[in-house]
Write a protein that holds these residues in place. Sequence first.
Motif, PDB file in Angstrom:
ATOM      1  N   VAL A  18     -10.561  -0.207  -7.578  1.00 57.49           N
ATOM      2  CA  VAL A  18     -10.307  -0.955  -6.586  1.00 57.49           C
ATOM      3  C   VAL A  18      -9.610   0.100  -6.724  1.00 57.49           C
ATOM      4  O   VAL A  18      -8.589   0.387  -7.179  1.00 57.49           O
ATOM      5  N   LEU A  19      -8.944   0.330  -5.115  1.00 55.95           N
ATOM      6  CA  LEU A  19      -8.427   1.336  -4.574  1.00 55.95           C
ATOM      7  C   LEU A  19      -6.323   0.954  -4.390  1.00 55.95           C
ATOM      8  O   LEU A  19      -6.587  -0.350  -3.344  1.00 55.95           O
ATOM      9  N   ALA A  20      -5.284   1.438  -4.194  1.00 54.73           N
ATOM     10  CA  ALA A  20      -4.586   1.143  -3.995  1.00 54.73           C
ATOM     11  C   ALA A  20      -3.590   1.943  -3.594  1.00 54.73           C
ATOM     12  O   ALA A  20      -3.822   3.088  -3.968  1.00 54.73           O
ATOM     13  N   TYR A  21      -2.633   1.240  -2.636  1.00 54.05           N
ATOM     14  CA  TYR A  21      -1.707   1.812  -2.265  1.00 54.05           C
ATOM     15  C   TYR A  21      -0.476   1.233  -1.802  1.00 54.05           C
ATOM     16  O   TYR A  21      -0.253   0.130  -2.088  1.00 54.05           O
ATOM     17  N   PRO A  22       0.735   1.924  -1.177  1.00 55.01           N
ATOM     18  CA  PRO A  22       2.157   1.326  -1.035  1.00 55.01           C
ATOM     19  C   PRO A  22       1.401   0.188  -0.069  1.00 55.01           C
ATOM     20  O   PRO A  22       1.053   0.254   1.003  1.00 55.01           O
ATOM     21  N   ALA A  23       2.220  -0.523  -0.670  1.00 55.75           N
ATOM     22  CA  ALA A  23       2.076  -2.258   0.055  1.00 55.75           C
ATOM     23  C   ALA A  23       0.363  -2.405   0.613  1.00 55.75           C
ATOM     24  O   ALA A  23       0.897  -3.512   1.128  1.00 55.75           O
ATOM     25  N   VAL A  24      -0.316  -2.358  -0.865  1.00 54.31           N
ATOM     26  CA  VAL A  24      -1.384  -3.763  -0.642  1.00 54.31           C
ATOM     27  C   VAL A  24      -0.682  -4.738  -1.284  1.00 54.31           C
ATOM     28  O   VAL A  24       0.065  -5.161  -1.352  1.00 54.31           O
ATOM     29  N   GLN A  25      -2.153  -5.694  -0.110  1.00 52.71           N
ATOM     30  CA  GLN A  25      -1.911  -6.376  -0.625  1.00 52.71           C
ATOM     31  C   GLN A  25      -2.076  -7.184  -1.752  1.00 52.71           C
ATOM     32  O   GLN A  25      -2.458  -7.145  -2.228  1.00 52.71           O
ATOM     33  N   LEU A  26      -1.251  -7.865  -2.769  1.00 47.50           N
ATOM     34  CA  LEU A  26      -1.883  -7.820  -3.883  1.00 47.50           C
ATOM     35  C   LEU A  26      -2.851  -8.574  -4.500  1.00 47.50           C
ATOM     36  O   LEU A  26      -3.428  -8.556  -5.348  1.00 47.50           O
ATOM     37  N   LEU A  27      -2.663  -9.918  -3.577  1.00 47.18           N
ATOM     38  CA  LEU A  27      -4.020 -10.917  -3.851  1.00 47.18           C
ATOM     39  C   LEU A  27      -5.710 -10.364  -3.842  1.00 47.18           C
ATOM     40  O   LEU A  27      -6.458 -10.595  -4.024  1.00 47.18           O
ATOM     41  N   ASP A  28      -5.097  -8.927  -2.574  1.00 55.02           N
ATOM     42  CA  ASP A  28      -6.590  -8.419  -2.062  1.00 55.02           C
ATOM     43  C   ASP A  28      -6.998  -7.619  -3.108  1.00 55.02           C
ATOM     44  O   ASP A  28      -8.171  -7.567  -3.657  1.00 55.02           O
ATOM     45  N   VAL A  29      -6.478  -7.126  -3.868  1.00 55.64           N
ATOM     46  CA  VAL A  29      -6.526  -6.661  -5.823  1.00 55.64           C
ATOM     47  C   VAL A  29      -6.624  -6.996  -6.446  1.00 55.64           C
ATOM     48  O   VAL A  29      -8.014  -7.182  -6.887  1.00 55.64           O
ATOM     49  N   HIS A  63       2.354   4.325 -10.949  1.00 51.78           N
ATOM     50  CA  HIS A  63       2.879   3.053 -10.054  1.00 51.78           C
ATOM     51  C   HIS A  63       2.231   2.680  -8.917  1.00 51.78           C
ATOM     52  O   HIS A  63       2.832   3.731  -8.462  1.00 51.78           O
ATOM     53  N   VAL A  64       2.250   1.715  -8.756  1.00 50.64           N
ATOM     54  CA  VAL A  64       1.850   1.701  -6.783  1.00 50.64           C
ATOM     55  C   VAL A  64       2.925  -0.265  -6.958  1.00 50.64           C
ATOM     56  O   VAL A  64       2.485  -0.712  -7.895  1.00 50.64           O
ATOM     57  N   GLU A  65       3.249  -0.079  -5.557  1.00 47.22           N
ATOM     58  CA  GLU A  65       4.260  -1.265  -5.083  1.00 47.22           C
ATOM     59  C   GLU A  65       3.191  -2.321  -3.935  1.00 47.22           C
ATOM     60  O   GLU A  65       3.432  -0.980  -3.292  1.00 47.22           O
ATOM     61  N   SER A  66       3.122  -3.310  -4.824  1.00 45.48           N
ATOM     62  CA  SER A  66       2.563  -4.235  -3.561  1.00 45.48           C
ATOM     63  C   SER A  66       3.667  -4.787  -2.209  1.00 45.48           C
ATOM     64  O   SER A  66       4.274  -4.647  -2.411  1.00 45.48           O
ATOM     65  N   SER A  67       2.415  -5.586  -1.770  1.00 49.71           N
ATOM     66  CA  SER A  67       3.629  -5.914  -0.527  1.00 49.71           C
ATOM     67  C   SER A  67       4.117  -6.989  -0.812  1.00 49.71           C
ATOM     68  O   SER A  67       5.571  -7.178  -0.310  1.00 49.71           O
ATOM     69  N   ALA A  68       4.439  -7.273  -2.440  1.00 45.25           N
ATOM     70  CA  ALA A  68       4.891  -9.283  -2.914  1.00 45.25           C
ATOM     71  C   ALA A  68       5.961  -8.169  -3.648  1.00 45.25           C
ATOM     72  O   ALA A  68       6.655  -8.939  -4.073  1.00 45.25           O
ATOM     73  N   GLY A  69       6.334  -7.107  -3.447  1.00 41.48           N
ATOM     74  CA  GLY A  69       6.745  -6.252  -4.672  1.00 41.48           C
ATOM     75  C   GLY A  69       6.705  -6.094  -6.212  1.00 41.48           C
ATOM     76  O   GLY A  69       7.644  -5.863  -6.842  1.00 41.48           O
ATOM     77  N   VAL A  70       5.760  -6.470  -6.267  1.00 38.76           N
ATOM     78  CA  VAL A  70       4.942  -6.735  -7.943  1.00 38.76           C
ATOM     79  C   VAL A  70       4.333  -5.634  -8.020  1.00 38.76           C
ATOM     80  O   VAL A  70       3.623  -4.554  -7.049  1.00 38.76           O
ATOM     81  N   GLY A  71       4.624  -4.276  -8.645  1.00 44.07           N
ATOM     82  CA  GLY A  71       4.081  -3.462  -9.177  1.00 44.07           C
ATOM     83  C   GLY A  71       2.531  -2.752 -10.021  1.00 44.07           C
ATOM     84  O   GLY A  71       2.468  -3.629 -11.193  1.00 44.07           O
TER      85      GLY A  71
END
Length: 331
Positions: A18-29, A63-71
Amino acid sequence: MTPTSPRFSPNRRRSIEVLAYPAVQLLDVTGPLQVFASANALATKAGNAEPYEVRVVAKDGAHVESSAGVGLAVHPLPGIDSAVDTLVIPGGDGVNAAAADAVLVDWVRERAGQARRTASVCTGAFLLAASGALDGRRAVTHWQFCAELAERFPDVHVEPDPIFVRDGSFWTSAGVTSGIDLALALVEEDLGRTTALAVARYLVVFFKRPGGQAQFSEILSLQATDDRFSVLHDWISNHLAGDLSLSTLAKQAGMSERSFSRHYAEATGLTPARAIERLRVEGARHLLSETRLPIKRISQRCGFGSEETMRRSFLRLLSTTPQDYRARFAG
């Protein structure tokens, strides 16, 4: 349609990235992740090997921070030649920046070519489309961004309505929670309907909204810009088989027929007759996918009067017949 029995041996462990990047949607992950993790937990409880090895991967850092602010704790991007079964591309506020990152886009292109299947969640379709992987393919994204996706990537055949779309080895899904529906469909393809149903029950979610189910109801669509007829729409939905003539609707709305027709068209952009047709088709879609009622009975229950009338409405609005819709999307 996905199979009722596993397409692959349950003993084979599949690598999910599952790819992550800065400001990714948390629930999408986390939505798809939890589906795969629950499949692992149920397998372990039954004394079987875990079917999935799931990793969240990202271009830089741990570490990547999601758009919800959760790392999110992440792994480095795997090498192109390393084995992978399924690649999942989430969406989020940061997707445009990710799609403008040439290194990341190149990695997605190569990794999608290596994976057995590739899936996007919500606006993750923009990153997948930027890689060229969706050229010539059917795809969907969040309903708010379907027009933009079609404009920016004209070689992608965007379908604005479904919950998720499968075209060969590529799966794309609509907004946010539809990633859970898509992940359940992937589990069903891998491990069979019984396992996917057990996961859905464990997560207390529907198993599973058909891929062709509308992203949002016709009532919500009709009320998107004006809710002055919300009570009337609820009443119509509960009386689809009844008298829905212009005089009846006007009386229900407390207006003259002429005034009702004018105000309704201003509020919804549709004539009352066209709106009723959409609501009847929506009711029929639900019954076709969720029940085994005969099509003739469904046409009567939804107020079409005859199978042929319902068939013409389906062809006009969905470009398919009720029979084909049921064959494709019935649970």
